[in-house]
Design a protein around this motif. Structure first.
Motif, PDB file in Angstrom:
ATOM      1  N   MET A 105       0.835  -1.204   0.000  1.00  0.00           N
ATOM      2  CA  MET A 105       0.000   0.000   0.000  1.00  0.00           C
ATOM      3  C   MET A 105       0.874   1.259   0.000  1.00  0.00           C
ATOM      4  O   MET A 105       0.575   2.240  -0.692  1.00  0.00           O
ATOM      5  CB  MET A 105      -0.948   0.018   1.203  1.00  0.00           C
ATOM      6  N   GLU A 106       1.976   1.241   0.760  1.00  0.00           N
ATOM      7  CA  GLU A 106       2.909   2.365   0.762  1.00  0.00           C
ATOM      8  C   GLU A 106       3.555   2.533  -0.611  1.00  0.00           C
ATOM      9  O   GLU A 106       3.743   3.661  -1.090  1.00  0.00           O
ATOM     10  CB  GLU A 106       3.976   2.170   1.841  1.00  0.00           C
ATOM     11  N   HIS A 107       3.887   1.431  -1.238  1.00  0.00           N
ATOM     12  CA  HIS A 107       4.481   1.490  -2.577  1.00  0.00           C
ATOM     13  C   HIS A 107       3.507   2.134  -3.571  1.00  0.00           C
ATOM     14  O   HIS A 107       3.916   2.950  -4.406  1.00  0.00           O
ATOM     15  CB  HIS A 107       4.865   0.088  -3.063  1.00  0.00           C
ATOM     16  N   ILE A 108       2.251   1.767  -3.478  1.00  0.00           N
ATOM     17  CA  ILE A 108       1.253   2.341  -4.376  1.00  0.00           C
ATOM     18  C   ILE A 108       1.120   3.844  -4.139  1.00  0.00           C
ATOM     19  O   ILE A 108       1.050   4.634  -5.088  1.00  0.00           O
ATOM     20  CB  ILE A 108      -0.098   1.607  -4.228  1.00  0.00           C
ATOM     21  N   SER A 109       1.147   4.270  -2.878  1.00  0.00           N
ATOM     22  CA  SER A 109       1.092   5.696  -2.568  1.00  0.00           C
ATOM     23  C   SER A 109       2.335   6.423  -3.086  1.00  0.00           C
ATOM     24  O   SER A 109       2.239   7.538  -3.603  1.00  0.00           O
ATOM     25  CB  SER A 109       0.961   5.911  -1.061  1.00  0.00           C
ATOM     26  N   LEU A 110       3.488   5.789  -2.970  1.00  0.00           N
ATOM     27  CA  LEU A 110       4.730   6.371  -3.473  1.00  0.00           C
ATOM     28  C   LEU A 110       4.656   6.533  -4.996  1.00  0.00           C
ATOM     29  O   LEU A 110       5.091   7.554  -5.538  1.00  0.00           O
ATOM     30  CB  LEU A 110       5.910   5.491  -3.075  1.00  0.00           C
TER      31      LEU A 110
END
Length: 132
Positions: A109-114
């Motif tokens: 999820m953090e990767h997608i936000s990044l």
């Protein structure tokens, strides 16, 4: 506050901070080269030394293009593709169970936000170029 946000300093600082995860990882893989090679081997990337060098180059070049706003769209694209590829290679939570699965899900999820943040940088760079 608006003056700060409109300043060149704020734009550069934002790009440095956004790309921190990439260029700091590249420096860590460069300084601890053997550990980087071991990480590549752990994820089944062969030959691991070549992959480690490739990752270092990709992360540094992509970050530099974004930070210096020279072909920022290309740098962001490079980092977006890299980040997206790490999901099935290193963060495949769907194959895991228990607390590890949840932790890796959050990393994804953090990767997608990044990826979204990098898209914003590319858009902002393009808009700024049109204004000039």
């Amino acid at each position: 506050m608006m003056n700060f946000l409109a300043s060149r300093f704020a734009r550069v600082l934002a790009r440095v901070v956004l790309t921190f995860v990439f260029w700091s990882a590249a420096l860590a893989k460069l300084i601890g080269f053997n550990e980087g090679v071991a990480e590549m081997a752990h994820f089944g990337l062969n030959p691991p030394a070549v992959f480690n060098v490739a990752v270092i180059v990709v992360l540094l070049v992509g970050s530099a293009l974004v930070i210096f706003d020279v072909f920022a769209w290309l740098g962001a694209g490079i980092l977006i593709v890299f980040t997206a590829l790490t999901i099935p290679i290193a963060h495949n939570f769907w194959t895991m169970s228990g607390p590890v699965r949840l932790a890796e899900f959050h990393v994804v999820m953090e990767h997608i936000s990044l990826i979204g943040g990098l898209m914003v940088v590319a858009c902002m760079s393009a808009m700024q170029r049109r204004v000039r």
